[in-house]
Structure formats: structure tokens, C-alpha cells
Design an enzyme around this catalytic site. Structure first.
Site: not given
Length: 606
Positions: A163, A452-454
Site C-alpha cells: 500500500m 507506522y500505520e498511524g
């Protein structure tokens, strides 16, 4: 030398004794024939694969890292062979739809597989892990032709996925992204995919921090890219999602011409050296729209939420392997004598496991690991219920629980994992700080999972602002009803008082804290930001306390049989309630402290 053994006994305890998943799976039409024996056989084989194939590459992969030259990335020695073994054994297809070549097993089984994979080698596991997220995104939002073209290849593992969100000027704030998508003839109607000339767009821009963005494991890489169409409104409402394959597929699903999407560099990182974190350049790369124009973020959230749960499992896996090595070392390393008298008279000193603070460290790791395993297995079961239960109300309730607790799984578990891996280093002392023991790698690898991923602060804002206050606490109340039902059933039993009373007390405090923050936020929205991080810690402990109380009930019932497993479970439950749950008192005070001490100081004072 580092070691790892798949924790199958505890996984089986959680799935079969705590959650009784076989009973729940009978209610789900796709999984009615999945029984405990099937689950155990799959996970035993998964454990062997993780121990024998993936784990031996962890330290060497960290030392060697990925190499980059002329747009190509070479993964560390052994990674490609392990991936080929992974594909040939069918592991990528475990929880995928049979329509696309999957085995159709429940998500909860796949979840247990990925705990073990992450413990064995997080950097390697990120390659197939991201592919599964791409599969889920396209399965949910792809058109029929896209599904037929891409999903069988992602399911088999022949192709991998990524992604592509982040750009140099924007991380979490995706509303700022600049990557452009220009339609070719007919593309404005959203038609076509793959080899269709009429449906193609041309994407231009640069993405950074793209995990697994380029590698030599699979024959093709399917990038899911967020970009803006020419008529896109500003902000997140103007983002569309595109499939941008490394090689454009042929009509029969083979590998066609090279696309104009290339790796421009790989990052030199603190940890996860075996995974290629890439700069991805799109120079008029051909892409195909996923879903509706300007609604790409909604589609990408499927993959993002999958990734956030996956990151929580990375934290759990690293915690487990760090604990196993710390425990083995604590039993072998001799240092000083026990304060209460000699414990190893045949040796010049006692093993360090006799010292109270070493035991505090080990029990902290064990309590966080086993609480996380219970929580994430239950959450995976909710995903299965959300997607497969025949009753619409049951599906909605399960979906609410997944939405509410996904940020907790990501943030609470990865915060705890960094603490747990750091604890392992402390047990090893100076030997933990040097590379040979392997412990320092776990600390380095664990640190990225909080970012990561927020970031975990973003997860906390999502929990408090969107998931709790956003619906006036409705989802939180639904979870609270599970706690209330357990408290009502167990609260009158004398042997459960040490567990039920603090659980009930914390549940009441969370309700009051939520109402207080909500009232303050009406006057000052910064109150949400000021309270969010400690609030998530409190909710994380509420979740863990619920599952630890349930596990204590089982252990109390089974301990008289003499199995040391249940005695250990009960001892860990008592440690959790006595030593870890009290953190909530401080966190509640911090959450209640308000925004003024943070926001009132002038910027010049920093």
C-alpha cells in the site's frame, strides 16, 4: 544463541478453552466443519515452519539487510527460498476465499499463524503480510474483472502487494498528498482494468516508506496507490485508489510489460533490516481505479485496518520471542546469591531468576503476552463473525467491536512490546546490548511498530475522538456489557473477588472518565488530544483485565488437577492485577489533568 518455540499450548488454551471457537464457528456457514483437530493440525505445522524455516533467517537477515542497485532490491540470503517454501505449502491462501484459490479457513487461524511468523522473523513476514491486506482490499472494493485478474495471484503468493500512501511532505495527514492520476481515454467512466486501454490512468508522484515496495521474492508486485484525479476536491475527500502493478498483467493473468513504477532508493533503518522500505517513483505509471472516484480512502481503510491489526500481532510476536530468550537466560545465568538464602549450593552463585526484580520483568512480559494473545484471538473471532455470521445484528455488533478495539490492538500491544523487548535486554544485561545474543534486534525491530500505520497517538485519537465520543460511547457500552455480564456471573464467588472487584471498579471509572472528557471537549476540543494517549492505556488495561479475569476462572477450575500450566496461568493473572493494572490510576489522573498544562505555555518556552 537465540531460540524460538511456537507457544502452541497457550494458543490452544486461548482458542479452545477460553474462546471455545469450535462452538462459535458452527454458527458461521463458511466454517461449520472447522473443528479443533483441524485448527491444531494447521497451527502445529505452522509452528514447525516458523521455527525451522523462517526463524533461522532472522539474525542473518538483520545483519545482511536488503541491497539496492539500479531500481532493483535483493533480499537477504535465504529469504527467497523461505518465501518459495511458504508459497508451495499454501500458507498465503490460508484464510482466503475458495473462489480465488484460498483454503477458506477462519481469520482466527490466520491470526495465530501471523503471531508465530512475526515472532520468528518480523522483517520477512511483512512481505506476505502486506499481500494479504491487498487481497482483502481488492476483495471488498475491486470490480469483478480486477478480482479475477489479481486475487488468484495474491492468494497463491505468486504476486505480492503493497500500500502506497505516505509522501515526503505528509505522513498520517493524507489530505495533503500530491500524487496525480490523469485519465486515459474512457477512464473517466471508471471502466476497465488490467490490460484495458480504455480504463487506464497515468500516475505521477513519489511515495516514501513503502514496506516491501520492491523485492525479489515474487514475480509481480501489486501496488495500491492513493492519488488525486484532476477534478479532485481538496483534502481527504479528493483521494482515489488505484491498482498500479509492477508488471502490467496480460489478458490471461500472466506477467506483461514493465510499468513505469520503480524503486528509487531503500531506507537505511534502525531495525527490520530484512524488509525493503522503499522510495517509489511513479513516472506516468499505468494504473486502474479501485472503487469510486474520490472515495479511495474508504477502500484503503480495509487494508489499513488489516495492517493495524497486523502491527499489533508484530508487537505480540516480538514480545513472545524476547520473553522466551530472557526466560532461558535467566535460568542459566548465575549472578550473586538470593537475598533469602542460597538456592544453588552446587554453584558459585544463583541463577538470576531467583532475584525479585528479574521475576518482575519476566512476569510483566508473560502477562502482557498472554493477555494480548487472548485479546487478539477474540478480536479475530469478531472479524470472522463480522464477515460470516448469518444474522445481520450479530454482524453489526461484531463490526462495532472490531472498529472500537482495532486502535487498542495496534497501540497498546506495540507500546507493551517495546517495553517487553527492552525488559529482555535488561535481563541479559551487557550481553543484551551486543549483537551476538540477538536481543538488541528485538528492541530495534519493535520500535517501528509504535510509529507506522498511524502513530500510537493517532490510534489514541481515533479511539477516543471517533470510536468513543463519536457515537456517544455506544460501542464502548457494548463492550462494557460483556464485562458486566461476567461480573454479574462471577462476582458472588469468593475465589474470584481478587479479579472481579478491580475489573468492575475499572469499568465504572472508564465510564466516568469518558463522560468527563466528553463534557470538557464540548468547550475545548484540545481536551481530546490531551487525554487520548492515557485514555487508550486505560482502555487497554480494561480489555486485558476482562480477559485475564476470564482466564483466571478457567485456571481456578483446572488447577486442582495438578497441571502446572494452570498454576502458572493463575499466578500470572494475580501478578497482572497486583502489579500492572494499578498503572490505570496514574493514567486516569493524567487523562483528567486537562489541556491547559500542555497548551497554555507559549511556544517560546519550549
Amino acid at each position: 544463541m537465540a531460540q524460538y518455540r511456537a507457544p502452541l499450548r497457550d494458543i490452544q488454551f486461548v482458542l479452545h478453552e477460553l474462546l471455545q471457537v469450535e462452538t462459535h464457528l458452527r454458527e458461521l456457514p463458511p466454517h461449520t466443519e472447522v473443528d479443533a483437530d483441524t485448527i491444531n493440525q494447521v497451527l502445529e505445522e505452522a509452528g514447525r515452519f516458523c521455527q525451522e524455516v523462517v526463524f533461522p533467517l532472522n539474525a542473518s537477515g538483520d545483519r545482511e539487510g536488503c541491497t539496492y542497485a539500479d531500481g532493483a532490491v535483493r533480499t537477504p540470503a535465504g529469504f527467497k527460498g523461505a518465501y518459495r517454501h511458504f508459497v508451495e505449502a499454501g500458507w498465503p491462501s490460508l484464510a482466503c476465499d475458495r473462489e480465488y484459490g484460498g483454503q477458506g479457513l477462519p481469520v482466527l487461524v490466520n491470526n495465530a499463524l501471523y503471531e508465530m511468523l512475526n515472532a520468528a522473523n518480523q522483517a520477512w513476514t511483512m512481505y506476505p503480510g502486506l499481500s494479504h491486506g491487498a487481497y482483502e482490499c481488492l476483495a471488498a472494493h475491486g470490480r469483478d474483472r480486477e478480482k479475477r485478474l489479481y486475487l488468484p495471484k495474491l492468494v497463491s503468493g505468486e504476486w505480492s502487494g503493497t500500500m502506497c500512501l505516505t509522501e515526503a511532505h505528509c505522513g498520517t495527514d493524507l489530505g495533503l498528498l500530491r500524487t496525480k492520476a490523469m485519465p486515459e481515454a474512457g477512464a473517466e467512466a471508471g471502466a476497465g482494468t488490467g490490460t484495458d486501454e480504455a480504463g487506464a490512468y497515468r500516475l505521477t508522484g513519489t511515495k516514501i516508506f513503502i514496506s516491501s515496495g520492491e523485492h525479489d521474492l515474487a514475480e509481480n508486485i501489486v501496488h495500491l496507490v492513493l492519488a488525486r484525479l484532476p477534478d479532485a476536491p481538496a483534502g481527504t475527500k479528493g483521494i482515489s485508489l488505484f491498482i498500479v502493478p509492477k508488471f502490467v498483467p496480460t489478458a490471461d493473468g500472466g506477467v506483461g510489460e514493465r510499468n513505469a513504477v520503480r524503486c528509487g532508493a531503500i531506507e537505511h533503518k534502525m531495525g527490520i533490516h530484512g524488509n525493503a522500505t522503499c522510495v517509489i517513483n511513479l513516472d506516468g505509471a499505468r494504473g486502474w481505479l479501485v472503487g469510486e472516484p474520490h472515495r479511495g480512502l474508504n477502500a484503503m481503510f480495509v487494508m489499513m485496518n488489516t495492517a493495524r491489526l497486523g502491527v499489533g500481532m508484530q508487537g505480540l510476536g516480538l514480545s513472545e520471542v524476547a520473553y522466551q530468550n530472557a526466560l532461558a537466560y535467566a535460568k542459566e545465568r548465575i549472578q550473586m546469591r538470593s537475598l533469602s538464602g542460597v538456592k544453588a549450593p552446587d554453584k558459585p552463585a544463583d541463577p538470576i531468576i531467583v532475584h525479585p526484580d528479574v521475576r518482575r520483568i519476566l512476569l510483566t512480559q508473560k502477562a502482557y503476552i498472554e493477555g494480548a494473545r487472548a485479546f487478539t484471538s477474540w478480536l479475530a473471532l469478531q472479524i470472522d463473525r463480522m464477515t460470516a455470521h448469518p444474522d445481520a445484528q450479530e454482524r453489526r455488533e461484531a463490526a462495532d467491536m472490531v472498529a472500537l478495539l482495532t486502535p487498542v490492538a495496534k497501540a497498546f500491544l506495540t507500546d507493551n512490546a517495546f517495553e517487553s523487548t527492552s525488559h529482555a535486554m535488561q535481563v541479559f544485561g551487557g550481553y543484551g546490548y551486543i549483537r551476538e545474543t540477538g536481543v538488541e534486534q528485538y528492541v530495534r525491530d519493535a520500535r517501528i511498530n509504535m510509529i507506522y500505520e498511524g502513530t500510537n497517538a493517532v490510534q489514541a485519537l481515533d479511539l477516543l475522538g471517533r470510536k468513543v465520543l463519536g457515537d456517544m460511547g455506544a460501542k464502548l457500552k457494548t463492550f462494557g456489557k460483556l464485562i458486566e455480564a461476567f461480573v454479574d456471573e462471577e462476582g458472588i464467588k469468593p475465589d474470584m473477588q481478587e479479579f472481579v472487584n478491580p475489573l468492575a471498579d475499572l469499568g465504572t471509572k472508564v465510564q466516568k472518565l469518558t463522560m468527563e472528557i466528553g463534557m470538557k471537549a464540548m468547550a475545548n476540543p484540545d481536551e481530546v488530544g490531551a487525554a487520548a494517549v492515557p485514555y487508550l492505556r486505560v482502555v487497554g488495561h480494561l480489555v486485558f483485565a476482562y480477559f485475564w479475569a476470564r482466564m483466571a476462572r478457567i485456571a481456578l477450575d483446572q488447577a486442582p488437577g495438578g497441571d502446572p500450566f494452570y498454576r502458572a496461568k493463575l499466578a500470572t493473572a494475580r501478578f497482572y492485577f497486583a502489579r500492572l493494572l494499578p498503572e490505570t490510576a496514574a493514567q486516569i489522573r493524567m487523562a483528567r489533568a486537562g489541556a491547559s498544562t500542555l497548551m497554555d505555555p507559549d511556544e517560546t518556552l519550549f
